[in-house]
Design an enzyme around this catalytic site. Structure first.
Site, PDB file in Angstrom:
ATOM      1  N   LEU A  77       0.821  -1.214   0.000  1.00 12.80           N
ATOM      2  CA  LEU A  77       0.000   0.000   0.000  1.00 12.80           C
ATOM      3  C   LEU A  77       0.854   1.263   0.000  1.00 12.80           C
ATOM      4  O   LEU A  77       0.430   2.303  -0.517  1.00 12.80           O
ATOM      5  CB  LEU A  77      -0.950  -0.020   1.195  1.00 12.80           C
ATOM      6  CG  LEU A  77      -1.935  -1.207   1.162  1.00 12.80           C
ATOM      7  CD1 LEU A  77      -2.681  -1.343   2.479  1.00 12.80           C
ATOM      8  CD2 LEU A  77      -2.914  -1.075  -0.004  1.00 12.80           C
TER       9      LEU A  77
ATOM     10  N   GLU B 272       4.601  -7.559  10.599  1.00 10.47           N
ATOM     11  CA  GLU B 272       5.393  -8.474  11.423  1.00 10.47           C
ATOM     12  C   GLU B 272       6.276  -9.411  10.611  1.00 10.47           C
ATOM     13  O   GLU B 272       7.142 -10.084  11.156  1.00 10.47           O
ATOM     14  CB  GLU B 272       4.440  -9.308  12.285  1.00 10.47           C
ATOM     15  CG  GLU B 272       3.666  -8.459  13.278  1.00 10.47           C
ATOM     16  CD  GLU B 272       2.422  -9.162  13.814  1.00 10.47           C
ATOM     17  OE1 GLU B 272       1.704  -9.785  12.999  1.00 10.47           O
ATOM     18  OE2 GLU B 272       2.189  -9.098  15.024  1.00 10.47           O
TER      19      GLU B 272
HETATM   20 MO1  MOS Z   1       1.584  -6.691  17.043  1.00 10.65          MO
HETATM   21  S1  MOS Z   1       1.996  -8.200  18.449  1.00 10.65           S
HETATM   22  O1  MOS Z   1       0.543  -5.706  17.858  1.00 10.65           O
HETATM   23  O2  MOS Z   1       3.177  -6.024  16.778  1.00 10.65           O
END
Ligand code: MOS
Length: 730
Positions: free
Chosen positions: A617, A692
């Protein structure tokens, strides 16, 4: 009106690719950037409400037992002190952030050392801190606290829904040509967000306003209401700027409830900010883990068996456990599979979501084991992984949504120059440094969460985006602006995005990497709603509506609107597509390290990472997230480790002086490359989560490179000097 979409069908019409303008995906600067770098963005502690008084938490100095007495009177006599509060509504530990209900309450029962018990409020911060230091508490200490998850006297639970026994792993291990059977250990981690937790509570009658630093207002407002035993309608939470969260601000923590209770009583705004030590000791830790991995491979390196047993820990009574095997279930093939999860119940700080819960440590042990298998079987590590990419989910038989895993492995190898690696360890020296190269795969589950947003096309032809989403540095302000700008044919600076107010439509919150794709989808749908209304108003077919450069066809938008604003609402919900396909994001890491032959010190010299996460994005903010993940990978490999006193569970290294995170000099220039991908199954904007992903295996690339450099396999993280020094080659 509302455009409501339940994601039951893949979004094969790629609307964002068909628009005349394509700001989405571009590395647009953050609209909130200038405010942040000039210090004018209002963070949690900076609201300066008139008459604000200060609260400091007082915490348990014993690990288990009961509070029997609190000597409030002595502290009440100190200068400036306005009140000492101890209330059964206080939180034992933070909420997890998606439970939507009060976390465990009641401060008199102590479950860990550092648990919040009371709040001292005074005119100034210094007076409150003095009072907090002076507050005497008496305890009935319980002698049966347990602190070491691996000790024999610690109760273990086995969550039923995280056990797997498929085929016959023991037989596969016997039948295999190559096997790996190893135990890896990772320590606890702290989120270490730059901004410590802080809440400012103020009341007008029965209405509470809480300003602070939170990731998930949509859930946090209910957690707070349940904790205080009031109605969520009577609460407004404001959190426009969040100085990082990484899971630690998913749920409300003790200071929020304590501030609200004290403020109501005193009739003044109360601010409670945690010190760095308090953040370490009372918020969330990532659980340490013991991971037993078994790999059984045939002569071609193809897995016929895969075992992953994990031991993690948490406080008694907590539902959360680190889902260590989350990606192990689907990333590699192998028909005989065993996975067991055990949770040790210990009197340590609450374990919760810390950046990429599950994969952050699970992928690391798995990728170390894969490196060991490559070494034993004499197959190149990249090739070994490619041979083990399954056609179908090896447990559920599901297909996969878009999965550029092999592409990420190949592209990473190419960019890094993997072909120059010597597969034999301990062969390359540069002065007094042993040089080595290692790689690892990245994988992280993808989630879509329910989210709502409102977009207003104002009469002057500008637009306003509104949702209660947070932007904990992830780029939410930027990406929502970009999506709305493209959908409405406006330049980015004609769109204003307003976030972080619980009175606004309920977004997904920021966590689990679901924020951008979920809230982005809600904004996309709200804009579709506007396009429908505008076409109607203009008496034309929606398919013929061309919005570009602030114009609707040939007409300036302001003229087309003829003095009226149009309000569009968007509402996205996950549906069948998240069950039909295993949705995940993938990538690869390649690291070159030097290990000092004299001191055992490891330096990461180069790091290349390639990721696929559906539609990107904003290239700049997505890349930044990946840099952060890779840097955390370096920290996990070499530095980061929560150290607990085995006698009472006290966290010994509770600040950034003693808990070491990588600094600039620890981090080389990182080459992050994002693949061009669209995942129609993931969201109507074909985007998946990326936040993440950069951490999910990164540390293993570094430790695999250490092995290649030195021939030393360290299976206990982090790889500090002492674990290498006496094993280095001559
Ligand atoms: Mo996530 S565990 O809110 O970086």
């Amino acid at each position: 009106m509302t455009r409501h979409l339940v994601m039951d069908e893949p979004a094969t019409k790629r609307v964002l690719d068909e628009l005349p303008q394509s700001l989405t995906g571009k590395p647009m600067d953050r609209p909130d950037g200038p405010e942040k770098v000039t210090g004018t963005a209002t963070y949690a502690h900076e609201w300066n409400l008139p008459g604000t008084v200060h609260g400091v938490l007082v915490r348990a100095t014993v690990p288990k037992g009961k509070v029997t007495a609190i000597d409030k009177d002595a502290v009440m006599k100190l200068p400036g002190v306005l009140g000492v509060f101890n209330d059964e509504r206080f939180l034992r530990n933070p909420a997890q952030g998606t439970a939507n209900e009060a976390p465990i309450q009641g401060p008199d029962e102590i479950a860990y050392l550092g648990q919040p018990i009371a709040l001292v409020v005074a005119e100034t911060f210094e007076q409150a801190r003095h009072g907090a230091h002076r507050l005497q508490m008496r305890y009935d200490v319980a002698a049966d606290g347990v602190f070491d998850p691996e000790a024999t006297n610690v109760p273990h639970e086995r969550p039923e829904d995280d056990q797997l026994d498929q085929g016959d792993l023991d037989a596969a291990m016997k039948q295999a040509v190559s096997v790996v059977d190893q135990v890896y250990r990772t320590p606890g981690h702290n989120s270490a967000a730059m901004e410590p937790h802080c809440s400012i509570a103020s009341w007008e009658g029965d209405k509470l306003t809480l300003r602070g630093s939170y990731q998930m207002l949509n859930y946090n407002i209910n957690e707070l209401a349940d904790s205080l035993k009031i109605d969520a309608e009577d609460i407004r939470m404001l959190s426009p700027f969040v100085g990082g969260g990484f899971g630690s601000k998913l749920g409300i923590s003790a200071e929020a409830v304590a501030a609200a209770i004290a403020s109501r009583e005193l009739g003044k705004p109360v601010v409670v900010a945690l010190s760095r030590q308090q953040v370490f000791e009372t918020v969330m830790r990532r659980s340490e883990s013991r991971q037993h991995i078994r790999l059984a491979a045939d002569a071609d390196g193809k897995l016929i068996g895969l075992g992953h047993d994990s031991l993690v820990s948490n406080l008694p009574g907590e539902d959360f456990y680190e889902p260590v095997m989350q990606a192990t279930h689907f990333i590699y093939t192998g028909e005989n599979r065993r996975m067991n999860m055990e949770v040790a119940r210990v009197n340590r700080i609450c374990a919760g979501s810390v950046r990429a819960p599950g994969e952050a440590i699970g992928m690391v042990a798995l990728e170390n084991a894969m490196d060991e298998l490559a070494d034993i079987s004499g197959i190149d590590p990249v090739e070994l992984r490619k041979r083990n990419i399954p056609e179908m989910h090896p447990e559920t038989g599901q297909g996969y949504s878009s999965r550029p895993f092999a592409e990420a492995l190949d592209e990473g190898a190419r960019r890094f120059g993997w072909d120059k690696r010597n597969a034999k360890p301990a062969q390359t020296r540069d002065g007094e440094w042993w040089i080595g190269m290692g790689m690892a795969s990245a994988a992280r589950v993808n989630m879509l969460k329910e989210a709502k947003a409102r977009v207003t096309l104002n009469a002057d032809g500008t637009a306003t985006v509104e949702t209660d989403m947070s932007d904990p540095g992830t780029g939410t302000y930027a990406i929502l602006t970009q999506i709305a700008a493209d959908m409405l044919g406006l330049p980015g600076d004609k769109v204003e995005t307003v976030l972080g107010d619980s009175d606004l439509p309920k977004g997904s919150g920021s966590g689990g990497s679901f924020g951008a794709s979920s809230s982005g989808s809600a904004v996309f749908l709200a804009c579709q709603d506007i396009r429908t209304q505008l076409a109607q108003k203009m008496g034309m077919d929606e398919d013929d509506l061309k919005l570009d450069g602030g114009k609707a066809g040939d007409m300036a938008l302001a003229d087309a609107l003829a003095g009226d604003a149009i309000v569009g609402n968007g509402h996205i919900e996950p549906g069948e597509t998240s069950k039909d396909k295993r949705q995940a994001t993938y990538g690869s890491y390649f690291a070159e390290v030097g290990v000092n032959a004299v001191t055992g010190e490891t330096r990461v010299r180069r790091l290349t990472a390639v990721f696929g996460a559906g539609r990107i994005l904003n290239e700049k903010t997505a890349t930044s997230q990946c840099y952060g993940g890779c840097i955390w990978g370096i920290g996990m490999a070499l530095h980061e480790e929560l150290l607990f006193d085995t006698r009472d569970g006290h966290l010994v290294n509770h600040d950034l002086a003693e808990y070491h995170v990588p600094v600039n000099l620890d981090v080389p220039q990182i080459d992050v490359h994002l693949l061009e991908e669209r995942d129609d199954w993931a969201s109507p904007i074909q985007a998946k989560g990326i936040g993440e992903l950069g951490l999910c295996g990164a540390a293993a690339a570094v430790t695999n490179a250490i092995y290649n450099a030195t021939g030393v396999r360290v299976r206990e993280y982090p790889v500090t000097l002492d674990k290498l020094l006496d094993q280095l080659p001559e």
